[in-house]
Design a protein around this motif. Structure first.
Motif, PDB file in Angstrom:
ATOM      1  N   ALA A  57      50.346  44.928  32.697  1.00  0.00           N
ATOM      2  CA  ALA A  57      50.383  45.167  34.143  1.00  0.00           C
ATOM      3  C   ALA A  57      51.615  44.548  34.793  1.00  0.00           C
ATOM      4  O   ALA A  57      51.930  44.839  35.940  1.00  0.00           O
ATOM      5  CB  ALA A  57      49.127  44.602  34.800  1.00  0.00           C
ATOM      6  N   ILE A  58      52.329  43.729  34.040  1.00  0.00           N
ATOM      7  CA  ILE A  58      53.469  43.007  34.608  1.00  0.00           C
ATOM      8  C   ILE A  58      54.756  43.759  34.288  1.00  0.00           C
ATOM      9  O   ILE A  58      55.277  43.709  33.185  1.00  0.00           O
ATOM     10  CB  ILE A  58      53.530  41.560  34.066  1.00  0.00           C
ATOM     11  N   ASP A  59      55.237  44.467  35.276  1.00  0.00           N
ATOM     12  CA  ASP A  59      56.481  45.212  35.153  1.00  0.00           C
ATOM     13  C   ASP A  59      57.419  44.676  36.229  1.00  0.00           C
ATOM     14  O   ASP A  59      57.225  44.932  37.417  1.00  0.00           O
ATOM     15  CB  ASP A  59      56.218  46.709  35.359  1.00  0.00           C
ATOM     16  N   PRO A  60      58.450  43.907  35.828  1.00  0.00           N
ATOM     17  CA  PRO A  60      59.347  43.322  36.819  1.00  0.00           C
ATOM     18  C   PRO A  60      60.018  44.357  37.720  1.00  0.00           C
ATOM     19  O   PRO A  60      60.420  44.043  38.836  1.00  0.00           O
ATOM     20  CB  PRO A  60      60.402  42.590  35.977  1.00  0.00           C
ATOM     21  N   ASP A  61      60.110  45.580  37.250  1.00  0.00           N
ATOM     22  CA  ASP A  61      60.745  46.634  38.040  1.00  0.00           C
ATOM     23  C   ASP A  61      59.757  47.306  39.006  1.00  0.00           C
ATOM     24  O   ASP A  61      60.158  48.128  39.821  1.00  0.00           O
ATOM     25  CB  ASP A  61      61.358  47.706  37.126  1.00  0.00           C
ATOM     26  N   ASP A  62      58.463  46.958  38.889  1.00  0.00           N
ATOM     27  CA  ASP A  62      57.455  47.597  39.736  1.00  0.00           C
ATOM     28  C   ASP A  62      56.384  46.591  40.175  1.00  0.00           C
ATOM     29  O   ASP A  62      55.219  46.704  39.800  1.00  0.00           O
ATOM     30  CB  ASP A  62      56.814  48.769  38.978  1.00  0.00           C
ATOM     31  N   PRO A  63      56.774  45.590  40.973  1.00  0.00           N
ATOM     32  CA  PRO A  63      55.793  44.587  41.408  1.00  0.00           C
ATOM     33  C   PRO A  63      54.685  45.187  42.286  1.00  0.00           C
ATOM     34  O   PRO A  63      53.579  44.665  42.323  1.00  0.00           O
ATOM     35  CB  PRO A  63      56.620  43.568  42.188  1.00  0.00           C
ATOM     36  N   ASP A  64      54.975  46.303  42.944  1.00  0.00           N
ATOM     37  CA  ASP A  64      53.958  46.939  43.788  1.00  0.00           C
ATOM     38  C   ASP A  64      52.757  47.408  42.965  1.00  0.00           C
ATOM     39  O   ASP A  64      51.621  47.342  43.434  1.00  0.00           O
ATOM     40  CB  ASP A  64      54.542  48.126  44.547  1.00  0.00           C
ATOM     41  N   MET A  65      52.995  47.856  41.745  1.00  0.00           N
ATOM     42  CA  MET A  65      51.894  48.302  40.898  1.00  0.00           C
ATOM     43  C   MET A  65      50.945  47.127  40.613  1.00  0.00           C
ATOM     44  O   MET A  65      49.720  47.258  40.720  1.00  0.00           O
ATOM     45  CB  MET A  65      52.386  48.886  39.578  1.00  0.00           C
ATOM     46  N   LEU A  66      51.504  45.976  40.280  1.00  0.00           N
ATOM     47  CA  LEU A  66      50.670  44.807  40.001  1.00  0.00           C
ATOM     48  C   LEU A  66      49.892  44.398  41.252  1.00  0.00           C
ATOM     49  O   LEU A  66      48.702  44.092  41.174  1.00  0.00           O
ATOM     50  CB  LEU A  66      51.514  43.636  39.487  1.00  0.00           C
ATOM     51  N   GLN A  67      50.532  44.424  42.382  1.00  0.00           N
ATOM     52  CA  GLN A  67      49.838  44.101  43.634  1.00  0.00           C
ATOM     53  C   GLN A  67      48.668  45.045  43.860  1.00  0.00           C
ATOM     54  O   GLN A  67      47.558  44.612  44.214  1.00  0.00           O
ATOM     55  CB  GLN A  67      50.815  44.173  44.814  1.00  0.00           C
ATOM     56  N   ASP A  68      48.905  46.336  43.636  1.00  0.00           N
ATOM     57  CA  ASP A  68      47.839  47.324  43.824  1.00  0.00           C
ATOM     58  C   ASP A  68      46.684  47.097  42.853  1.00  0.00           C
ATOM     59  O   ASP A  68      45.509  47.222  43.221  1.00  0.00           O
ATOM     60  CB  ASP A  68      48.379  48.749  43.665  1.00  0.00           C
ATOM     61  N   LEU A  69      47.001  46.760  41.617  1.00  0.00           N
ATOM     62  CA  LEU A  69      45.961  46.498  40.619  1.00  0.00           C
ATOM     63  C   LEU A  69      45.123  45.276  41.009  1.00  0.00           C
ATOM     64  O   LEU A  69      43.894  45.277  40.868  1.00  0.00           O
ATOM     65  CB  LEU A  69      46.575  46.297  39.227  1.00  0.00           C
ATOM     66  N   ILE A  70      45.785  44.239  41.500  1.00  0.00           N
ATOM     67  CA  ILE A  70      45.064  43.029  41.923  1.00  0.00           C
ATOM     68  C   ILE A  70      44.166  43.337  43.117  1.00  0.00           C
ATOM     69  O   ILE A  70      42.990  42.957  43.136  1.00  0.00           O
ATOM     70  CB  ILE A  70      46.055  41.890  42.248  1.00  0.00           C
ATOM     71  N   ILE A  71      44.702  44.035  44.080  1.00  0.00           N
ATOM     72  CA  ILE A  71      43.907  44.396  45.259  1.00  0.00           C
ATOM     73  C   ILE A  71      42.688  45.216  44.842  1.00  0.00           C
ATOM     74  O   ILE A  71      41.563  44.975  45.306  1.00  0.00           O
ATOM     75  CB  ILE A  71      44.770  45.157  46.288  1.00  0.00           C
ATOM     76  N   ASP A  72      42.882  46.170  43.950  1.00  0.00           N
ATOM     77  CA  ASP A  72      41.788  47.025  43.483  1.00  0.00           C
ATOM     78  C   ASP A  72      40.702  46.189  42.794  1.00  0.00           C
ATOM     79  O   ASP A  72      39.508  46.321  43.099  1.00  0.00           O
ATOM     80  CB  ASP A  72      42.334  48.093  42.535  1.00  0.00           C
ATOM     81  N   ALA A  73      41.102  45.318  41.884  1.00  0.00           N
ATOM     82  CA  ALA A  73      40.128  44.498  41.157  1.00  0.00           C
ATOM     83  C   ALA A  73      39.383  43.552  42.095  1.00  0.00           C
ATOM     84  O   ALA A  73      38.158  43.404  42.010  1.00  0.00           O
ATOM     85  CB  ALA A  73      40.827  43.705  40.050  1.00  0.00           C
ATOM     86  N   VAL A  74      40.098  42.924  43.006  1.00  0.00           N
ATOM     87  CA  VAL A  74      39.472  41.986  43.954  1.00  0.00           C
ATOM     88  C   VAL A  74      38.490  42.725  44.861  1.00  0.00           C
ATOM     89  O   VAL A  74      37.356  42.274  45.062  1.00  0.00           O
ATOM     90  CB  VAL A  74      40.548  41.232  44.771  1.00  0.00           C
ATOM     91  N   ASN A  75      38.897  43.859  45.395  1.00  0.00           N
ATOM     92  CA  ASN A  75      38.003  44.622  46.268  1.00  0.00           C
ATOM     93  C   ASN A  75      36.747  45.084  45.537  1.00  0.00           C
ATOM     94  O   ASN A  75      35.646  45.054  46.090  1.00  0.00           O
ATOM     95  CB  ASN A  75      38.726  45.808  46.895  1.00  0.00           C
ATOM     96  N   LYS A  76      36.897  45.492  44.285  1.00  0.00           N
ATOM     97  CA  LYS A  76      35.732  45.915  43.501  1.00  0.00           C
ATOM     98  C   LYS A  76      34.807  44.731  43.205  1.00  0.00           C
ATOM     99  O   LYS A  76      33.584  44.877  43.208  1.00  0.00           O
ATOM    100  CB  LYS A  76      36.173  46.589  42.205  1.00  0.00           C
ATOM    101  N   GLY A  77      35.379  43.553  42.962  1.00  0.00           N
ATOM    102  CA  GLY A  77      34.558  42.364  42.732  1.00  0.00           C
ATOM    103  C   GLY A  77      33.771  41.971  43.967  1.00  0.00           C
ATOM    104  O   GLY A  77      32.570  41.673  43.894  1.00  0.00           O
ATOM    105  N   ILE A  78      34.424  41.995  45.115  1.00  0.00           N
ATOM    106  CA  ILE A  78      33.743  41.665  46.373  1.00  0.00           C
ATOM    107  C   ILE A  78      32.648  42.695  46.661  1.00  0.00           C
ATOM    108  O   ILE A  78      31.551  42.344  47.086  1.00  0.00           O
ATOM    109  CB  ILE A  78      34.754  41.578  47.534  1.00  0.00           C
ATOM    110  N   LYS A  79      32.929  43.964  46.379  1.00  0.00           N
ATOM    111  CA  LYS A  79      31.928  45.016  46.590  1.00  0.00           C
ATOM    112  C   LYS A  79      30.715  44.777  45.692  1.00  0.00           C
ATOM    113  O   LYS A  79      29.571  44.978  46.121  1.00  0.00           O
ATOM    114  CB  LYS A  79      32.547  46.383  46.311  1.00  0.00           C
ATOM    115  N   ALA A  80      30.947  44.334  44.462  1.00  0.00           N
ATOM    116  CA  ALA A  80      29.831  44.051  43.555  1.00  0.00           C
ATOM    117  C   ALA A  80      28.949  42.938  44.114  1.00  0.00           C
ATOM    118  O   ALA A  80      27.721  43.011  44.052  1.00  0.00           O
ATOM    119  CB  ALA A  80      30.357  43.683  42.163  1.00  0.00           C
ATOM    120  N   VAL A  81      29.573  41.900  44.681  1.00  0.00           N
ATOM    121  CA  VAL A  81      28.805  40.808  45.297  1.00  0.00           C
ATOM    122  C   VAL A  81      28.022  41.345  46.492  1.00  0.00           C
ATOM    123  O   VAL A  81      26.828  41.052  46.647  1.00  0.00           O
ATOM    124  CB  VAL A  81      29.722  39.647  45.751  1.00  0.00           C
TER     125      VAL A  81
END
Length: 109
Positions: free
Chosen positions: A69-93
């Motif tokens: 997930a770590i692509d120095p040329d595409d930090p936006d992708m990593l940000q999007d992946l983190i946001i997606d995972a965090v939002n899904k975790g909060i939704k599960a709670v």
């Protein structure tokens, strides 16, 4: 024959019964909240590249980021992946909390 003072159509015996039920419900709610707090909830991004783990109090306990997930040329992708995972975790709670505590709040919200 009256069982005591009358409070707006409710006698003292009914009031005491209602208070017992309220205390029992309060105890059950506290037990369920404690149970939720002990559980772990996981949110995963696409292909499990980022995995966010929360406790029932919505506190982030762990965040795993796959090296893919770590692509120095595409930090936006990593940000999007983190946001997606965090939002899904909060939704599960939130879903587990609603399933567990919703029976106590029906009609109040």
């Amino acid at each position: 024959m009256s069982k005591g003072p009358n409070f707006g159509g409710m006698n003292m015996g009914n009031m005491q019964s209602l208070m017992k039920q309220a205390k029992k419900m309060q105890k059950q709610m506290a037990e369920e909240q404690a149970n939720l707090a002990q559980q772990e909830f996981v949110g995963k991004s696409a292909d499990d590249l980022v995995v966010a783990t929360f406790n029932g109090d919505r506190k982030l306990k762990d965040l795993k980021i796959n090296a893919e997930a770590i692509d120095p040329d595409d930090p936006d992708m990593l940000q999007d992946l983190i946001i997606d995972a965090v939002n899904k975790g909060i939704k599960a709670v939130e879903d587990a909390t609603q399933a567990s505590m919703g029976k106590y709040t029906k009609g109040f919200m």
